[in-house]
Design an enzyme around this catalytic site. Structure first.
Site, mmCIF file in Angstrom:
data_model
loop_
_atom_site.group_PDB
_atom_site.id
_atom_site.type_symbol
_atom_site.label_atom_id
_atom_site.label_comp_id
_atom_site.label_asym_id
_atom_site.label_seq_id
_atom_site.Cartn_x
_atom_site.Cartn_y
_atom_site.Cartn_z
ATOM 1 N N PHE A 42 24.172 22.439 5.020
ATOM 2 C CA PHE A 42 24.350 21.285 4.147
ATOM 3 C C PHE A 42 23.077 20.442 4.195
ATOM 4 C CE2 PHE A 42 25.834 20.384 8.387
ATOM 5 C CZ PHE A 42 25.392 19.099 8.685
ATOM 6 N N ASP B 138 23.250 10.164 13.744
ATOM 7 C CA ASP B 138 22.338 9.872 12.651
ATOM 8 C C ASP B 138 21.190 10.864 12.735
ATOM 9 O OD1 ASP B 138 22.129 8.361 10.313
ATOM 10 O OD2 ASP B 138 20.481 7.213 11.138
#
Length: 199
Positions: free
Chosen positions: A153, A73
């Site tokens: 990204f 995460d």
């Protein structure tokens, strides 16, 4: 050792695989989407911290195939936005996973802000049977005035790491991997995994 990586982001699978290869670890990463042949269960990221989200994803995935799992995460914490988007980075603009909209919202909110300092922070959580450990990596920098670059990204096209004038999306992937938040967390994880694999 084959390890499932949660969530389904193929960019993260490739990035972590490259780093593990550089560390010469006998580890093969597979995304949860690949493991479930495209029918991967969706694990909602409902927690309020990166650490809690990573643990939740790891436990949910490990309970299904009973395979070793690494959960990732990552958050982008912008000082002027009270550390937003933070844990909500993937759905900051409303639609989950719309990277372009998320970047646009950040640049809109930051358009007249002089304090553009920010940092990426990654938590990697490994879980296998009774063994678990978490590693953290961060990378400080600032938010660019506009998007730039074709690589990477997420928020890479608007984040300029300290000591550089280009965004993560402008920088060659090998250079990014030498300094990124995920690389730093992965190196720590690799050291821990090495001790686990070869006690």
């Amino acid at each position: 050792m084959q390890i499932i990586l949660a969530p389904n982001n193929q960019h993260k699978v490739s990035e972590l695989s490259d780093i593990f290869a550089q560390l010469r670890l006998p580890i093969s990463l597979i995304s949860q989407k690949e493991w479930f042949n495209g029918n991967s269960p969706e694990i909602e990221e409902t927690c309020l911290t990166l650490e809690e989200n990573a643990i939740k994803k790891a436990r949910a995935m490990h309970a299904m195939p009973a395979k070793p799992v690494i959960a990732d995460d990552t958050g982008l914490e912008i000082t002027a936005l009270n550390n937003a988007p933070g844990v909500f980075r993937a759905r900051f603009a409303g639609e989950h996973g719309n990277d372009s909209a998320n970047r646009h919202k950040v640049l809109t909110l930051m358009h007249d802000n002089k304090d553009r300092t920010a940092r990426f922070r990654t938590i990697l959580y490994f879980l296998d049977e009774s063994v678990s450990f978490a590693c953290e990596g961060s990378c400080t920098g600032h938010i660019a005035l506009e998007e730039s670059g074709i690589h990477g990204f997420g928020y890479d096209a608007i984040f300029i790491p300290d000591g550089h004038i280009q965004t993560f999306a402008d920088i060659d992937s090998s250079i990014k991997q030498s300094m990124s938040h995920r690389a730093k967390a992965c190196i720590q994880l690799g050291e821990s995994l090495s001790r686990y694999i070869n006690p």
